[in-house]
Design an enzyme around this catalytic site. Structure first.
Site, PDB file in Angstrom:
ATOM      1  CE1 TYR A  34       4.135   5.203  -4.422  1.00  0.00           C
ATOM      2  CE2 TYR A  34       4.513   7.339  -4.837  1.00  0.00           C
ATOM      3  CZ  TYR A  34       3.526   6.518  -4.332  1.00  0.00           C
ATOM      4  OH  TYR A  34       2.413   6.690  -4.102  1.00  0.00           O
ATOM      5  CE  LYS A 149       5.193   8.105  -1.176  1.00  0.00           C
ATOM      6  NZ  LYS A 149       3.766   8.623  -1.246  1.00  0.00           N
ATOM      7  CD  GLU A 181      -3.861   5.467   3.179  1.00  0.00           C
ATOM      8  OE1 GLU A 181      -3.241   6.613   3.594  1.00  0.00           O
ATOM      9  OE2 GLU A 181      -3.498   4.507   2.660  1.00  0.00           O
ATOM     10  CG  LEU A 205       2.057   6.430   2.608  1.00  0.00           C
ATOM     11  CD1 LEU A 205       2.591   5.089   2.183  1.00  0.00           C
ATOM     12  CD2 LEU A 205       2.178   7.632   1.518  1.00  0.00           C
TER      13      LEU A 205
HETATM   14  N1  PMP Z   1      -1.829   8.273   1.618  1.00  0.00           N
HETATM   15  C1  PMP Z   1      -1.798   7.839   0.458  1.00  0.00           C
HETATM   16  C2  PMP Z   1      -2.600   6.711  -0.159  1.00  0.00           C
HETATM   17  C3  PMP Z   1      -0.843   8.554  -0.451  1.00  0.00           C
HETATM   18  O1  PMP Z   1      -0.765   8.404  -1.639  1.00  0.00           O
HETATM   19  C4  PMP Z   1      -0.427   9.861   0.015  1.00  0.00           C
HETATM   20  C5  PMP Z   1       0.630  10.556  -0.805  1.00  0.00           C
HETATM   21  N2  PMP Z   1       0.037  11.171  -2.078  1.00  0.00           N
HETATM   22  C6  PMP Z   1      -0.554  10.055   1.328  1.00  0.00           C
HETATM   23  C7  PMP Z   1      -1.322   9.238   2.234  1.00  0.00           C
HETATM   24  C8  PMP Z   1       0.065  11.581   1.939  1.00  0.00           C
HETATM   25  O2  PMP Z   1       1.477  11.499   2.143  1.00  0.00           O
HETATM   26  P1  PMP Z   1       2.278  12.716   2.089  1.00  0.00           P
HETATM   27  O3  PMP Z   1       1.881  13.565   3.023  1.00  0.00           O
HETATM   28  O4  PMP Z   1       3.773  12.210   2.433  1.00  0.00           O
HETATM   29  O5  PMP Z   1       2.370  13.192   0.635  1.00  0.00           O
END
Ligand code: PMP
Length: 287
Positions: A34, A149, A181, A205
């Protein structure tokens, strides 16, 4: 209330009427990927980068991209247009390996399921920005491909739920003594003048928001390094920040019940928050 129209396999339908077969591999195995694309005042933010991340996720699960970049762009813009009463939106894309008799191995001839929806994009409230948020920590027990993702989010869901049950915003995770993270955001730490964040690899991610934060910090000559960050460093940090499309950049003021630094958002946070809001106003909204 804005009625929600979704896109499912070539059709635009009211969300209440959209249906997928029970044998969809997204439902049975979580076999899908996604994306979430923030849309500010009608402009999809870093659309190409999000679609490139989608391509990397699809490649990683060996699923052919069902659409061209041009077609994806067109669909995302159409989704945003259909919900234009929301000033800011989050357009969600999901692609699964489609419908097939239940068997772990890939089916030979199956059309992928393609789904898009849009939701109003909410940003952190003033209180959270002003006071910071509370987080807990846990050992990162997710799989080793957190760079994909994937809709298989059970590991993240359980971590986020732990935080919710503790009255906290997020769970910050450590793997083998190093920061990875948080359950749905990336993490930065500040010690003295130095900002540090883990490099992009298979354990995190690659967030779009942390890209923005890194660019803004570098432009403002705030010292930033990408390197492994130990659990001890996180616990002794002067500041901790969370980043994601919906959290933007948010200070963590309590970690496992203890104050982070002064217990209030610090000076580096205040600076990056302002830079982010300026960037949002002048670039993301193309004002
Ligand atoms: N890490 C994880 C596990 C996430 O699910 C997300 C997004 N919700 C992020 C990092 C941050 O990604 P983004 O800045 O593209 O929203």
């Amino acid at each position: 209330m804005q009625a929600q129209t979704v896109y499912l396999n070539g059709e635009f339908t009211p969300i209440e009427e959209a249906r997928i077969p029970v044998l969809d591999r997204g439902f049975i195995f979580g076999d899908g990927v996604y994306e979430v694309i923030p849309v500010y005042s009608g402009y999809p933010f870093r659309l190409v980068q999000h679609l490139e991340r989608l391509q990397r996720s699809l490649d990683a699960i060996k699923l052919a991209n069902p659409m061209t970049l041009a077609r994806w762009s067109q669909l995302v813009r159409k989704m945003a247009k259909l919900h234009a009463t929301w000033k800011d939106q989050a357009v969600y894309i999901q692609v699964t390996r489609g419908v097939a008799k239940r068997d772990h191995a890939f089916p030979s001839h199956t059309e992928p399921t393609v789904f898009l929806m849009s939701n109003a994009l909410s940003v952190p409230d003033r209180k959270h920005v002003a006071e910071g948020v509370a987080c807990i920590t846990a050992t990162d027990n997710r799989w080793l491909r957190c760079d994909i993702k994937s809709t298989s989010l059970l590991g993240n869901v359980l971590m986020r739920q732990r935080a919710a049950e503790a009255g906290c915003i997020e769970t910050i995770m450590f793997r083998d003594g190093f920061l990875s993270e948080a359950s749905s955001s990336n993490v930065f730490v500040v010690r003295g003048k130095q900002i540090a964040a883990p490099p992009n690899n298979h354990l995190v991610l690659p967030g779009t928001t942390n890209d923005v934060v890194m660019e803004l910090a570098r432009k403002a000559k705030m010292p930033l390094v990408l390197r492994e960050v130990t659990e001890d460093e996180v616990r002794a940090a002067d500041e901790i920040w969370l980043t994601s499309a919906t959290k933007e950049v948010l200070a963590v003021s309590r970690l496992d019940g203890k104050p982070v630094g002064s217990g209030k958002p610090g000076p580096a946070y205040k600076r990056i928050y302002k830079l982010y809001q300026d960037y949002k106003r002048t670039v993301m909204r193309r004002a």
